[in-house]
Design a protein around this motif. Sequence first.
Motif, mmCIF file in Angstrom:
data_model
loop_
_atom_site.group_PDB
_atom_site.id
_atom_site.type_symbol
_atom_site.label_atom_id
_atom_site.label_comp_id
_atom_site.label_asym_id
_atom_site.label_seq_id
_atom_site.Cartn_x
_atom_site.Cartn_y
_atom_site.Cartn_z
ATOM 1 N N ALA A 130 25.491 93.798 5.289
ATOM 2 C CA ALA A 130 26.825 93.666 5.872
ATOM 3 C C ALA A 130 27.050 94.706 6.960
ATOM 4 O O ALA A 130 27.606 94.412 8.023
ATOM 5 C CB ALA A 130 27.889 93.805 4.788
ATOM 6 N N ASP A 136 27.942 94.225 10.759
ATOM 7 C CA ASP A 136 29.252 94.725 11.182
ATOM 8 C C ASP A 136 29.366 96.197 10.796
ATOM 9 O O ASP A 136 29.651 96.524 9.653
ATOM 10 C CB ASP A 136 30.358 93.908 10.511
ATOM 11 C CG ASP A 136 31.757 94.376 10.909
ATOM 12 O OD1 ASP A 136 31.862 95.252 11.791
ATOM 13 O OD2 ASP A 136 32.732 93.880 10.324
ATOM 14 N N ALA A 190 32.520 97.748 8.853
ATOM 15 C CA ALA A 190 32.867 97.375 7.480
ATOM 16 C C ALA A 190 33.133 98.627 6.646
ATOM 17 O O ALA A 190 32.467 99.657 6.808
ATOM 18 C CB ALA A 190 31.738 96.564 6.849
ATOM 19 N N ALA A 197 34.684 91.784 -0.545
ATOM 20 C CA ALA A 197 33.692 91.703 0.524
ATOM 21 C C ALA A 197 33.898 90.456 1.371
ATOM 22 O O ALA A 197 33.747 90.484 2.604
ATOM 23 C CB ALA A 197 32.283 91.717 -0.066
ATOM 24 N N HIS A 232 33.376 96.636 1.123
ATOM 25 C CA HIS A 232 32.176 96.502 0.303
ATOM 26 C C HIS A 232 32.163 97.588 -0.759
ATOM 27 O O HIS A 232 32.091 98.778 -0.448
ATOM 28 C CB HIS A 232 30.919 96.556 1.169
ATOM 29 C CG HIS A 232 30.812 95.396 2.103
ATOM 30 N ND1 HIS A 232 30.198 94.205 1.753
ATOM 31 C CD2 HIS A 232 31.295 95.214 3.358
ATOM 32 C CE1 HIS A 232 30.295 93.357 2.760
ATOM 33 N NE2 HIS A 232 30.945 93.943 3.742
ATOM 34 N N ARG A 279 36.562 92.569 4.056
ATOM 35 C CA ARG A 279 35.516 93.383 4.705
ATOM 36 C C ARG A 279 35.411 94.750 4.058
ATOM 37 O O ARG A 279 35.113 95.740 4.694
ATOM 38 C CB ARG A 279 35.791 93.504 6.206
ATOM 39 C CG ARG A 279 35.686 92.169 6.938
ATOM 40 C CD ARG A 279 36.097 92.209 8.385
ATOM 41 N NE ARG A 279 35.368 93.211 9.136
ATOM 42 C CZ ARG A 279 35.921 94.334 9.590
ATOM 43 N NH1 ARG A 279 37.194 94.596 9.370
ATOM 44 N NH2 ARG A 279 35.201 95.179 10.294
ATOM 45 N N ARG A 283 25.443 95.143 0.810
ATOM 46 C CA ARG A 283 26.100 96.232 1.538
ATOM 47 C C ARG A 283 25.332 96.599 2.803
ATOM 48 O O ARG A 283 25.906 96.667 3.890
ATOM 49 C CB ARG A 283 26.244 97.465 0.644
ATOM 50 C CG ARG A 283 26.916 98.649 1.320
ATOM 51 C CD ARG A 283 26.959 99.850 0.398
ATOM 52 N NE ARG A 283 25.635 100.355 0.101
ATOM 53 C CZ ARG A 283 24.947 101.175 0.898
ATOM 54 N NH1 ARG A 283 25.457 101.555 2.060
ATOM 55 N NH2 ARG A 283 23.756 101.606 0.553
ATOM 56 N N THR A 334 36.735 88.642 1.877
ATOM 57 C CA THR A 334 37.998 88.444 2.580
ATOM 58 C C THR A 334 38.597 89.702 3.187
ATOM 59 O O THR A 334 39.436 89.604 4.081
ATOM 60 C CB THR A 334 39.047 87.819 1.632
ATOM 61 O OG1 THR A 334 39.279 88.720 0.545
ATOM 62 C CG2 THR A 334 38.562 86.490 1.083
#
Length: 390
Positions: A112, A116, A119, A140, A146, A144, A109, A142
């Motif tokens: 990510a 980005d 997200a 997560a 989380h 985005r 997380r 496909t």
Amino acid sequence: MRQVELSYALSARRDRAPGAIRNALMDLLGAVQAQGSISGAAKAMGLSYRHVWGELRRWEAELGQALIVWDKGQPARLTAFGEKLLWAERQAQARLAPQIEALHAELERVLAVAFDDTAQVLTLYASHDDALSLLRERAAATARLHLDIRFCGSVDAIAALNEGRCAVAGFHVVEPAGDAPRAQAAYQPLLQPGRHKLIGFARRSQGLLVAPGNPLALRTLADVAARSARFANRALGSGTRLLLDELLARAGLTPRDIAGYDDTEPSHSAVAQAIASGTANAGLGIEAAARARGLGFVRLANEHYHLVCLKDVLELPATQALRQWLQGSEWQDELRGLAGYAPWRSGEVLSLRGQLPWWDLPPKKGSQGPVGAQPLTPALSPEGRGRGER
């Protein structure tokens, strides 16, 4: 005493479930055990025979113990110590799987969000469930989205929701819910029609996890009691423990009738591993956990697995993204591929009173009635702020 050092790697793909930590020696031992030879293990792992042979010899020198029976002209097999080491590591991994997965999810997380900052992040406390683990991975990758999942008992998950520690909670109830007095006594005081909303997730089966071939011919909990089979139970506060107590009462049995009722494991996978290792003969769990370890499974009940949130959380972007993903054909096809699972009104907003008709039934003995305190606004991660998650 050997020390344990943990590490992690960044990868474009996942080679192992998030509830496990890889160890090179255990991978080698597991491959030799599964393939029955060093050459078979080397082929299965994509390594050379020379490398695998050399690593096993190196580890034997390092540990000061023989790991392989090196009989000339005979296929290699694990020594008693090698078997014991492998089973002990697998049991530890199974028991720690919920915590390992939570650590894994937290690392993914934060990284990510670093890559980005748009997200979506949604905090979810839930009873341990293989479908949720799969959902976290697929969403997560496909969508985005989380899911910051923390696995705990169903009762604790709903309590965390009411205390503002998560945005969504997950729990499960046997069918039919109206005939589940123990679930009613546990969950009804924590849930309030009008304040809480259910989101459909899945239908799953639970039953007896038994050794391959079911050598004790265990078909019911009465069989477990009559044969004094060693039982691996789940912890107090877990939904599966509630289900066991429900099924025992329906069968006219008490906890005292079950050998090992007080011996608990923290997850379905840990129950399965206890049976696979021979430390228990049976346990109550999901079919997916049994199939993953080559165990037998005897279905005893069907359940609805629910997600629940506060009414105003439904409009948050991350919650809407979750619902949209659950309703999609891609996810529902994935769910059908998991043993013992099927989509069930996935992603639909459901009436609490309609699905759990406890408020329309006479009070069950031991029920405290609805809680008086109002649930708090869910506390969400700093990364979620500014995207409707606060």
